[in-house]
Write a protein that holds these residues in place. Structure first.
Motif, PDB file in Angstrom:
ATOM      1  N   THR A   7       0.859  -1.182   0.000  1.00 34.67           N
ATOM      2  CA  THR A   7       0.000   0.000   0.000  1.00 34.67           C
ATOM      3  C   THR A   7       0.887   1.221   0.000  1.00 34.67           C
ATOM      4  O   THR A   7       1.634   1.460   0.933  1.00 34.67           O
ATOM      5  CB  THR A   7      -0.921  -0.008   1.226  1.00 34.67           C
ATOM      6  OG1 THR A   7      -1.689  -1.212   1.214  1.00 34.67           O
ATOM      7  CG2 THR A   7      -1.856   1.190   1.187  1.00 34.67           C
ATOM      8  N   HIS A   8       0.816   1.981  -1.064  1.00 33.50           N
ATOM      9  CA  HIS A   8       1.737   3.086  -1.262  1.00 33.50           C
ATOM     10  C   HIS A   8       1.263   4.317  -0.497  1.00 33.50           C
ATOM     11  O   HIS A   8       0.049   4.537  -0.353  1.00 33.50           O
ATOM     12  CB  HIS A   8       1.832   3.391  -2.765  1.00 33.50           C
ATOM     13  CG  HIS A   8       3.012   4.211  -3.145  1.00 33.50           C
ATOM     14  ND1 HIS A   8       2.974   5.582  -3.178  1.00 33.50           N
ATOM     15  CD2 HIS A   8       4.266   3.853  -3.492  1.00 33.50           C
ATOM     16  CE1 HIS A   8       4.156   6.036  -3.551  1.00 33.50           C
ATOM     17  NE2 HIS A   8       4.957   5.006  -3.734  1.00 33.50           N
ATOM     18  N   GLN A  13      -2.731   8.078   1.787  1.00 35.83           N
ATOM     19  CA  GLN A  13      -3.067   9.457   2.167  1.00 35.83           C
ATOM     20  C   GLN A  13      -3.800  10.195   1.050  1.00 35.83           C
ATOM     21  O   GLN A  13      -3.738  11.416   0.966  1.00 35.83           O
ATOM     22  CB  GLN A  13      -1.791  10.211   2.548  1.00 35.83           C
ATOM     23  CG  GLN A  13      -1.038   9.551   3.697  1.00 35.83           C
ATOM     24  CD  GLN A  13       0.059  10.437   4.256  1.00 35.83           C
ATOM     25  OE1 GLN A  13      -0.144  11.615   4.526  1.00 35.83           O
ATOM     26  NE2 GLN A  13       1.242   9.860   4.424  1.00 35.83           N
ATOM     27  N   SER A  14      -4.520   9.459   0.222  1.00 35.64           N
ATOM     28  CA  SER A  14      -5.207  10.089  -0.914  1.00 35.64           C
ATOM     29  C   SER A  14      -6.228  11.126  -0.457  1.00 35.64           C
ATOM     30  O   SER A  14      -6.377  12.183  -1.074  1.00 35.64           O
ATOM     31  CB  SER A  14      -5.876   9.020  -1.786  1.00 35.64           C
ATOM     32  OG  SER A  14      -6.825   8.278  -1.033  1.00 35.64           O
ATOM     33  N   ASP A  15      -6.942  10.832   0.645  1.00 36.32           N
ATOM     34  CA  ASP A  15      -7.931  11.798   1.138  1.00 36.32           C
ATOM     35  C   ASP A  15      -7.253  13.081   1.619  1.00 36.32           C
ATOM     36  O   ASP A  15      -7.786  14.185   1.420  1.00 36.32           O
ATOM     37  CB  ASP A  15      -8.749  11.183   2.279  1.00 36.32           C
ATOM     38  CG  ASP A  15      -9.668  10.070   1.811  1.00 36.32           C
ATOM     39  OD1 ASP A  15      -9.923  10.003   0.595  1.00 36.32           O
ATOM     40  OD2 ASP A  15     -10.111   9.271   2.654  1.00 36.32           O
ATOM     41  N   ILE A  16      -6.081  12.933   2.237  1.00 39.33           N
ATOM     42  CA  ILE A  16      -5.356  14.116   2.722  1.00 39.33           C
ATOM     43  C   ILE A  16      -4.831  14.929   1.543  1.00 39.33           C
ATOM     44  O   ILE A  16      -4.843  16.161   1.565  1.00 39.33           O
ATOM     45  CB  ILE A  16      -4.205  13.694   3.659  1.00 39.33           C
ATOM     46  CG1 ILE A  16      -4.756  12.916   4.851  1.00 39.33           C
ATOM     47  CG2 ILE A  16      -3.429  14.916   4.142  1.00 39.33           C
ATOM     48  CD1 ILE A  16      -3.697  12.389   5.787  1.00 39.33           C
ATOM     49  N   LEU A  22      -1.886  19.697  -2.297  1.00 34.07           N
ATOM     50  CA  LEU A  22      -0.512  19.340  -2.670  1.00 34.07           C
ATOM     51  C   LEU A  22       0.186  18.744  -1.457  1.00 34.07           C
ATOM     52  O   LEU A  22       0.076  19.273  -0.355  1.00 34.07           O
ATOM     53  CB  LEU A  22       0.254  20.563  -3.167  1.00 34.07           C
ATOM     54  CG  LEU A  22       1.710  20.373  -3.600  1.00 34.07           C
ATOM     55  CD1 LEU A  22       2.075  21.370  -4.701  1.00 34.07           C
ATOM     56  CD2 LEU A  22       2.694  20.542  -2.424  1.00 34.07           C
ATOM     57  N   MET A  23       0.888  17.636  -1.686  1.00 29.47           N
ATOM     58  CA  MET A  23       1.696  17.031  -0.635  1.00 29.47           C
ATOM     59  C   MET A  23       3.040  16.612  -1.207  1.00 29.47           C
ATOM     60  O   MET A  23       3.140  16.269  -2.392  1.00 29.47           O
ATOM     61  CB  MET A  23       0.997  15.819  -0.013  1.00 29.47           C
ATOM     62  CG  MET A  23      -0.185  16.170   0.880  1.00 29.47           C
ATOM     63  SD  MET A  23      -0.835  14.731   1.771  1.00 29.47           S
ATOM     64  CE  MET A  23       0.549  14.359   2.870  1.00 29.47           C
ATOM     65  N   VAL A  24       4.061  16.641  -0.368  1.00 26.96           N
ATOM     66  CA  VAL A  24       5.397  16.210  -0.742  1.00 26.96           C
ATOM     67  C   VAL A  24       5.760  15.002   0.104  1.00 26.96           C
ATOM     68  O   VAL A  24       5.716  15.065   1.341  1.00 26.96           O
ATOM     69  CB  VAL A  24       6.441  17.327  -0.540  1.00 26.96           C
ATOM     70  CG1 VAL A  24       7.837  16.825  -0.909  1.00 26.96           C
ATOM     71  CG2 VAL A  24       6.075  18.553  -1.383  1.00 26.96           C
ATOM     72  N   PHE A  25       6.082  13.899  -0.557  1.00 26.58           N
ATOM     73  CA  PHE A  25       6.514  12.675   0.113  1.00 26.58           C
ATOM     74  C   PHE A  25       8.011  12.533  -0.137  1.00 26.58           C
ATOM     75  O   PHE A  25       8.440  12.363  -1.289  1.00 26.58           O
ATOM     76  CB  PHE A  25       5.773  11.460  -0.437  1.00 26.58           C
ATOM     77  CG  PHE A  25       4.281  11.514  -0.248  1.00 26.58           C
ATOM     78  CD1 PHE A  25       3.687  10.967   0.876  1.00 26.58           C
ATOM     79  CD2 PHE A  25       3.467  12.111  -1.209  1.00 26.58           C
ATOM     80  CE1 PHE A  25       2.306  11.013   1.045  1.00 26.58           C
ATOM     81  CE2 PHE A  25       2.100  12.157  -1.050  1.00 26.58           C
ATOM     82  CZ  PHE A  25       1.511  11.610   0.088  1.00 26.58           C
TER      83      PHE A  25
END
Length: 287
Positions: A7-8, A13-16, A22-25
């Motif tokens: 699970t990537h 965290q798709s809902d977040i 925008l999110m940075v992993f």
């Protein structure tokens, strides 16, 4: 090889992502590996810190290496097959709503990013890599801010990143590709499939959209991509069906058939088995 499907974080965290825009992993050590194509629903910018990833984008081979930066547009067909044991990357992930806002805010920068013919990957030298890393770290830090100006600030920083990527392309001798008429036709055809795949799966329907005969239209698509127009339509429809079966476990097969535009569940089951070799129920069990 690190090829076990897990699970990537992008999915966890798709809902977040949708909430924040925008999110940075920054600690990615694998990619979603389905061992089959899937359609991306979010634009992603990938900076490879170490190692490599092999796969396909729009059924063309891709090989991202250390210090490559790449843009994976949304709505395109992606397959990530293998990552090296030392793979390490940073991902900038945009929600569909955030991307649409950026496209309206910065149309000149975003115009080319969705095109099928546009080369997205750039190998960076040490200076370019450090500059890019600085911008991405700034994006990461500011993306966690709750400032009322957050969206504007992040959009401006993304514009800086994309403009710097254009500079790096020129510096590294990667000329911007000017699409031929055939390439433009395919890009428009691909967009049309996305819009109409649940409405029609007939080549004539799409040929009519471009005021071309089905025979000529098919020959252009086949010559340009090596894949027939009908195969593109069926591939896109099948991948969407698999996505829905895999992700929406509570949705009935009848409901999925209706959403995909099939007359009934039986017609969808025949179509799905014809193109995958298994029934929708069997695929959902295996997925």
């Amino acid at each position: 090889m690190n090829n076990k499907q897990v699970t990537h974080p992008m999915h966890q965290q798709s809902d977040i992502i949708d909430e924040r825009g925008l999110m940075v992993f920054d600690n990615i050590t694998s990619m979603p590996l389905y061992h089959e194509p899937y359609i991306t629903d979010r634009m992603t910018v990938t900076l490879n810190l170490n190692g490599w990833m092999k796969g396909e984008c729009d059924m063309r081979p891709i090989h991202f290496r250390k210090h490559d930066i790449a843009i994976i547009p949304s709505r395109h067909i992606l397959s990530a097959y293998k990552t090296s044991d030392d793979y390490h990357a940073i991902l900038i992930v945009l929600s569909p709503a955030f991307q649409e806002e950026m496209k309206h805010r910065y149309p000149d920068v975003y115009r080319d990013l969705q095109h099928y013919h546009y080369r997205q990957d750039i190998p960076l030298n040490d200076r370019q890599f450090q500059q890019t890393l600085y911008i991405i770290h700034l994006l990461r830090d500011l993306s966690m801010d709750d400032s009322p100006h957050r969206t504007v600030i992040l959009g401006d920083l993304l514009e800086v990143l994309f403009l710097k990527m254009q500079d790096y392309r020129k510096e590294n001798g990667i000329d911007k590709h000017l699409p031929s008429l055939r390439e433009e036709l395919f890009s428009n055809f691909y967009d049309a499939i996305e819009e109409h795949y649940s409405e029609s799966r007939e080549v004539q329907f799409y040929a009519n959209l471009f005021h071309l005969s089905p025979k000529y239209f098919s020959s252009v698509i086949k010559h340009q991509t090596g894949i027939s127009a009908l195969a593109w339509i069926n591939k896109y429809t099948t991948i969407q069906a698999k996505n829905m079966l895999r992700r929406n476990k509570d949705t009935t097969i009848q409901q999925i058939a209706s959403q995909l535009g099939f007359s009934d569940q039986a017609a969808f089951c025949r179509y799905f088995k014809q193109h995958t070799g298994v029934t929708p129920s069997d695929y959902r069990t295996m997925a």
